[in-house]
Write a protein that holds these residues in place. Structure first.
Motif, PDB file in Angstrom:
ATOM      1  N   ALA A 337      39.470  33.363  34.455  1.00  0.00           N
ATOM      2  CA  ALA A 337      40.120  32.080  34.752  1.00  0.00           C
ATOM      3  C   ALA A 337      41.203  32.265  35.817  1.00  0.00           C
ATOM      4  O   ALA A 337      41.608  33.389  36.122  1.00  0.00           O
ATOM      5  CB  ALA A 337      40.712  31.498  33.481  1.00  0.00           C
ATOM      6  N   PRO A 338      41.718  31.174  36.360  1.00  0.00           N
ATOM      7  CA  PRO A 338      42.763  31.280  37.389  1.00  0.00           C
ATOM      8  C   PRO A 338      44.156  31.537  36.850  1.00  0.00           C
ATOM      9  O   PRO A 338      45.110  31.608  37.633  1.00  0.00           O
ATOM     10  CB  PRO A 338      42.692  29.924  38.093  1.00  0.00           C
ATOM     11  CG  PRO A 338      42.147  28.989  37.072  1.00  0.00           C
ATOM     12  CD  PRO A 338      41.202  29.793  36.237  1.00  0.00           C
ATOM     13  N   GLU A 372      48.818  45.590  36.820  1.00  0.00           N
ATOM     14  CA  GLU A 372      48.312  44.665  37.836  1.00  0.00           C
ATOM     15  C   GLU A 372      47.427  43.630  37.154  1.00  0.00           C
ATOM     16  O   GLU A 372      46.610  43.971  36.288  1.00  0.00           O
ATOM     17  CB  GLU A 372      47.514  45.421  38.898  1.00  0.00           C
ATOM     18  CG  GLU A 372      46.976  44.536  40.005  1.00  0.00           C
ATOM     19  CD  GLU A 372      46.138  45.304  41.017  1.00  0.00           C
ATOM     20  OE1 GLU A 372      45.702  44.697  42.011  1.00  0.00           O
ATOM     21  OE2 GLU A 372      45.912  46.517  40.800  1.00  0.00           O
ATOM     22  N   ILE A 373      47.590  42.365  37.534  1.00  0.00           N
ATOM     23  CA  ILE A 373      46.820  41.267  36.936  1.00  0.00           C
ATOM     24  C   ILE A 373      45.835  40.739  37.967  1.00  0.00           C
ATOM     25  O   ILE A 373      46.227  40.313  39.063  1.00  0.00           O
ATOM     26  CB  ILE A 373      47.741  40.144  36.447  1.00  0.00           C
ATOM     27  CG1 ILE A 373      48.714  40.687  35.387  1.00  0.00           C
ATOM     28  CG2 ILE A 373      46.934  38.990  35.869  1.00  0.00           C
ATOM     29  CD1 ILE A 373      49.741  39.687  34.908  1.00  0.00           C
ATOM     30  N   LEU A 374      44.547  40.761  37.626  1.00  0.00           N
ATOM     31  CA  LEU A 374      43.477  40.315  38.519  1.00  0.00           C
ATOM     32  C   LEU A 374      42.877  39.036  37.959  1.00  0.00           C
ATOM     33  O   LEU A 374      42.222  39.055  36.910  1.00  0.00           O
ATOM     34  CB  LEU A 374      42.407  41.401  38.646  1.00  0.00           C
ATOM     35  CG  LEU A 374      42.895  42.805  39.054  1.00  0.00           C
ATOM     36  CD1 LEU A 374      41.746  43.803  39.018  1.00  0.00           C
ATOM     37  CD2 LEU A 374      43.538  42.768  40.428  1.00  0.00           C
ATOM     38  N   LEU A 375      43.102  37.926  38.653  1.00  0.00           N
ATOM     39  CA  LEU A 375      42.605  36.620  38.211  1.00  0.00           C
ATOM     40  C   LEU A 375      41.322  36.257  38.958  1.00  0.00           C
ATOM     41  O   LEU A 375      41.031  36.797  40.028  1.00  0.00           O
ATOM     42  CB  LEU A 375      43.667  35.552  38.426  1.00  0.00           C
ATOM     43  CG  LEU A 375      45.009  35.783  37.720  1.00  0.00           C
ATOM     44  CD1 LEU A 375      46.004  34.689  38.085  1.00  0.00           C
ATOM     45  CD2 LEU A 375      44.822  35.862  36.211  1.00  0.00           C
ATOM     46  N   ASN A 376      40.565  35.323  38.375  1.00  0.00           N
ATOM     47  CA  ASN A 376      39.293  34.866  38.960  1.00  0.00           C
ATOM     48  C   ASN A 376      38.328  36.028  39.191  1.00  0.00           C
ATOM     49  O   ASN A 376      37.599  36.070  40.184  1.00  0.00           O
ATOM     50  CB  ASN A 376      39.533  34.120  40.275  1.00  0.00           C
ATOM     51  CG  ASN A 376      40.340  32.860  40.095  1.00  0.00           C
ATOM     52  OD1 ASN A 376      40.002  31.993  39.277  1.00  0.00           O
ATOM     53  ND2 ASN A 376      41.440  32.753  40.830  1.00  0.00           N
ATOM     54  N   LYS A 377      38.312  36.979  38.261  1.00  0.00           N
ATOM     55  CA  LYS A 377      37.435  38.142  38.371  1.00  0.00           C
ATOM     56  C   LYS A 377      36.495  38.143  37.166  1.00  0.00           C
ATOM     57  O   LYS A 377      36.943  38.284  36.016  1.00  0.00           O
ATOM     58  CB  LYS A 377      38.239  39.439  38.388  1.00  0.00           C
ATOM     59  CG  LYS A 377      39.212  39.564  39.555  1.00  0.00           C
ATOM     60  CD  LYS A 377      38.502  39.875  40.861  1.00  0.00           C
ATOM     61  CE  LYS A 377      38.091  41.322  40.919  1.00  0.00           C
ATOM     62  NZ  LYS A 377      37.579  41.698  42.268  1.00  0.00           N
ATOM     63  N   GLN A 378      35.212  37.965  37.431  1.00  0.00           N
ATOM     64  CA  GLN A 378      34.215  37.940  36.368  1.00  0.00           C
ATOM     65  C   GLN A 378      33.481  39.276  36.305  1.00  0.00           C
ATOM     66  O   GLN A 378      32.966  39.759  37.310  1.00  0.00           O
ATOM     67  CB  GLN A 378      33.217  36.807  36.601  1.00  0.00           C
ATOM     68  CG  GLN A 378      33.851  35.420  36.545  1.00  0.00           C
ATOM     69  CD  GLN A 378      32.800  34.321  36.636  1.00  0.00           C
ATOM     70  OE1 GLN A 378      31.645  34.514  36.310  1.00  0.00           O
ATOM     71  NE2 GLN A 378      33.230  33.142  37.088  1.00  0.00           N
ATOM     72  N   VAL A 379      33.456  39.854  35.127  1.00  0.00           N
ATOM     73  CA  VAL A 379      32.792  41.140  34.934  1.00  0.00           C
ATOM     74  C   VAL A 379      31.285  40.923  34.882  1.00  0.00           C
ATOM     75  O   VAL A 379      30.788  40.061  34.146  1.00  0.00           O
ATOM     76  CB  VAL A 379      33.283  41.812  33.633  1.00  0.00           C
ATOM     77  CG1 VAL A 379      32.528  43.118  33.392  1.00  0.00           C
ATOM     78  CG2 VAL A 379      34.782  42.063  33.699  1.00  0.00           C
ATOM     79  N   SER A 380      30.545  41.714  35.637  1.00  0.00           N
ATOM     80  CA  SER A 380      29.084  41.625  35.643  1.00  0.00           C
ATOM     81  C   SER A 380      28.435  42.735  34.845  1.00  0.00           C
ATOM     82  O   SER A 380      27.343  42.564  34.303  1.00  0.00           O
ATOM     83  CB  SER A 380      28.554  41.658  37.082  1.00  0.00           C
ATOM     84  OG  SER A 380      28.928  42.875  37.725  1.00  0.00           O
TER      85      SER A 380
END
Length: 814
Positions: A337-338, A372-380
């Motif tokens: 999510a954002p 570190e925070i990574l947003l809008n990242k979908q795990v494949s």
């Protein structure tokens, strides 16, 4: 809100889901009290327990209302017709001020003023119903605290025989709290229930049976055993499982954080990562960074709190053990999510990001910013060494945690399939994989015999409730009280009716009166209504977020117009509130003490030594009292009752403790005092000269020792002979309170010298100027015990001062 009520009405009123009401075209009639009908019931069909249940012949003017409050399928007659308008009125949310008053009355007034139950119950001659509860989570624990076991034979089925305080699993995974501090055996929560350590695999609503499988081990060999359990009523509280959304590799390579075993595995994995990074063959910076990269998938409360606890571990324990490895630590929080912490307001989210990404300064180490925070990242996909993303990126890792959502357990899916030909099929339009339930938590299609609550259920009138411990706990409490009260849970007209009061005009608790007033209805039980108390999240380094709801919003909670009034607290104040609420929500006083002791044990020890060596102020006895309460709650009432030899003497004089056991206690206490004195002398030497202090004279100390030991012994004897105590941990509270109150009012000498073994230890460590001073204090202490035993005999001549439970604790381990 109108949309929600329409959804509820669709379940309650429409075909095929109209099982809760009679035909709308029939006119309302004056009700016949169900109690009068049940008392005149005739013998009819059998329950699963094998006993005959009463039934009522159908009459032209009095259609049957088959139902019971405590077990059998009691058939009752009621001329009442439940119209759709009446159902909609009852299932509306009660006005918030009245709802708050109802909750306050249930918490503060009902336990002391609730009306006593009628000695002659219409169901007194009926056998107990067989009530089967699946699960030992938040909802189940709350239910077991409130269910009336005089009405039901309760059987709990779960592969886990204890309750877990799940919000603190993140802290347990890094050692902030001990695992035993956040667990409570299910038999301790309610010792009148039957527990079966097994997993439910299938449920047959037609035959009312639960199929189970259990693993039985003898020595090193284990085998599975299958069996079935019959029920009259089934309570479904199995919770949910972590869902992977079908992502390849998650089940094989990621850790979860739902159970104690998960936290233990993570704790070991963290240590293994640091140890692997320090091996000689891991010599390149890239390899070290790989081993010390922790990937957390999911930025909800679970993921954020684990990241915060891991940061604390790095900041507090890292310099002691892995100082040279700290510059290589990386924590990656991945969120599709954002934003993070979606239930929180934007300002609170920003504060969480600021705290998590803070710079850590450690002496001898370059400034660190490991998170570190990574947003809008979908795990494949997840492999043994990499986490892959749909945008083509990848991260090499040493340990990964998957905290990205929950889904139904297989047993929940099986239950939905078993009810596919009933109203449950229509309920799945809003339940979506969970069990659809009506406002009284009765499963659609379950004929009033099956209930569901917690993460595995979805309410028809409020389908937007979050899957949290708070919701499950409130639902479990509600259902426990509902089933324990005099309501016909499965009363029927042509269809299933709402829970109807057996005696509509009978006495009610204050909370029930307020609910009836708010609904404008006295015959129907108040439906479940959720009280949002707010949400909490720990953000590390003694800082937390607390978002408390002061008043609800208007309209649909899922709409953008929903704007509740919320109080936002963060930083140190939020941290204090976070810890206070977590302590308050513990299941037992023992857990409260154990968790608090985990948090402050180091501070307590340092504080006690510093104050005791200074000989001033009430701090030392307060600390001693706190430690005593903790020890007594953890060790049992016998050890607490004999903490002071004067108590042992008083109990022996009352004839309830053999002299040999008293001498055994005395010997072990003296040995403890000598060892404590020797150790204390070494520690005190580092603080310089030790003096008695000027706030307590010799005579004051002797008098205070005799007086307060007298009070202490008298209180213990009084509590020990109270039949309501049942040998529990009230001893610890009594002793701790007397010690701290006496010490504060008189001074630290009397508080520190409350136990002759403590006096002996203080004398050896040169706290007193000479040993004779300590011996005089010991004499006054024992004198207080003798006076207490004599006074107790005069006041209660026919009462034995028995302390503890026979066979519970031996003199050796007490």
């Amino acid at each position: 809100m109108r949309t929600i009520l329409a959804a509820s009405a669709a379940l309650v009123l429409s075909a095929p889901a109209r099982a809760f009401v009679g035909p709308a075209s029939r006119a309302m009639r004056s009700p016949t009290p169900l109690r009068d009908v049940v008392e005149n019931a005739e013998v009819g069909e059998e329950t699963t327990s094998g006993a005959a249940a009463p039934s009522v012949p159908l009459g032209e003017d009095t259609p049957a209302a088959n139902g019971a409050t405590n077990g059998s399928s009691v058939a009752a007659k009621s001329a009442t017709k439940i119209s759709p308008d009446r159902i909609e009125k009852v299932t509306k949310e009660r006005p918030y001020p009245l709802f708050l008053a109802e909750k306050a009355a249930a918490l503060l007034v009902d336990p002391f003023t609730a009306p006593s139950k009628s000695a002659v119950s219409p169901f007194a001659s009926q056998p107990k119903e067989q009530l089967v509860l699946l699960g030992t989570g938040w909802g189940a624990a709350a239910f077991l605290k409130n269910i009336d076991t005089d009405k039901y034979d309760v059987t709990v089925i779960s592969p886990r025989n204890y309750f877990v305080f799940t919000p603190m699993l993140a802290g347990a995974s890094v050692g902030s709290v001990d695992f035993k501090s956040i667990t409570e055996p299910i038999r301790e929560i309610n010792n009148k229930v039957r527990y079966l350590e097994a997993a439910a695999t299938d449920i047959d609503p037609e035959t009312r049976t639960v199929s189970c499988v259990s693993i039985v081990c003898e020595g090193n060999s284990c085998e599975t055993e299958e069996f079935s359990v019959n029920y009259d009523r089934l309570l479904f509280s199995v919770g949910a499982q972590t869902t992977t959304f079908g992502t390849p590799g998650v089940e094989e390579y990621c850790n979860y954080l739902k159970q104690v075993g998960d936290a233990q595995q993570i704790k070991n994995a963290i240590v293994n990562c640091f140890e692997a990074a320090g091996l000689p063959n891991v010599d390149s910076e890239e390899d070290i960074k790989k081993e010390l990269t922790f990937v957390i998938v999911g930025a909800g409360p679970t993921g954020i709190e684990f990241a915060a606890e891991l940061l604390d571990f790095i900041e507090e324990n890292g310099p002691r053990y892995y100082k040279e490895l700290l510059p290589y630590v990386r924590i990656k929080i991945v969120e599709a999510a954002p934003s993070i912490l979606r239930p929180f307001e934007d300002g609170m989210k920003d504060e969480a990001i600021r705290r998590l990404t803070r710079t850590i300064e450690i002496e001898g180490v370059p400034p660190l910013q490991p998170c570190e925070i990574l947003l809008n990242k979908q795990v494949s996909e997840v492999s043994a060494n990499y986490v892959y993303f749909k945008d083509g990126d990848k991260i090499q890792y040493g340990m990964s945690l998957w905290a990205a959502g929950i889904g139904p357990l297989p047993i929940t899916t099986n239950m939905i399939e078993a009810l596919e030909e009933t109203e449950q099929k229509g309920a799945q339009e809003f339940a979506r994989g969970r069990l659809g339930v009506d406002p009284w938590l009765r499963v659609a299609g379950g004929e009033g015999r099956i209930f569901a609550f917690g993460d595995c259920s979805c309410l028809s009138n409020t389908p937007f409730l979050p899957a949290t411990a708070q919701v499950a706990s409130q639902q479990g409490e509600f259902l426990g009280k509902l089933l324990s009260s005099d309501y016909c849970i499965d009363a029927r007209d042509e269809n299933l009716l709402p829970p109807m009061a057996v005696e509509p005009e009978g006495p009610k608790a204050l909370s029930e009166q307020i609910a009836s007033f708010a609904m404008g209805e006295s015959e129907i039980a108040a439906p479940f209504q959720y009280l949002d108390l707010g949400i909490l999240a720990y953000t590390g380094s003694g800082s937390a977020l607390a978002q408390l709801q002061v008043a609800p919003g208007k309209g649909d909670p899922s709409s953008e117009t929903w704007n509740p009034v919320r109080l936002q607290i963060k930083g140190k104040l939020g941290f204090g509130l976070w810890r206070s609420i977590y302590l308050w929500k513990q299941t037992s006083p023992k857990n409260v003490v154990l968790v608090a002791l985990d948090w402050v044990k180091k501070l307590v020890l340092v504080f006690t030594i510093q104050v005791a060596t200074a000989g001033q102020g009430p701090g030392a006895p307060i600390a001693i009292g706190a430690v005593l309460i903790a020890i007594i709650f953890a060790g049992g009432p016998v050890s607490g009752a004999h903490y002071n030899p004067a108590i042992s003497l008083a109990v022996t004089l009352r004839g309830s403790l053999p002299p040999k056991e008293m001498m055994a206690y005395w010997i072990t206490q003296v040995l403890g005092g000598i060892l404590g004195g020797l150790c204390g002398g070494v520690v005190a030497a580092s603080f310089g000269a030790v003096s008695m202090g000027d706030d307590a004279s010799f005579a004051q100390a002797l008098l205070a020792e005799a007086v307060y030991t007298f009070v202490l012994c008298f209180v213990v004897l009084l509590v020990a002979t109270n039949p309501k105590v049942e040998g529990n941990h009230y001893f610890g509270l009594a002793i701790g309170l007397v010690i701290t109150s006496g010490a504060i009012s008189v001074g630290p000498i009397s508080g520190g010298a409350f136990n002759p073994a403590v006096v002996l230890g203080l004398s050896i460590s040169s706290f007193f100027s000479n040993l004779w001073y300590g011996l005089l204090v010991i004499a006054s202490n024992l004198l207080g015990g003798v006076m207490a035993a004599g006074c107790f005999h005069l006041v209660y001549p026919g009462v034995d001062g028995e302390v503890g439970t026979a066979g519970e604790t031996t003199p050796l381990n007490a």
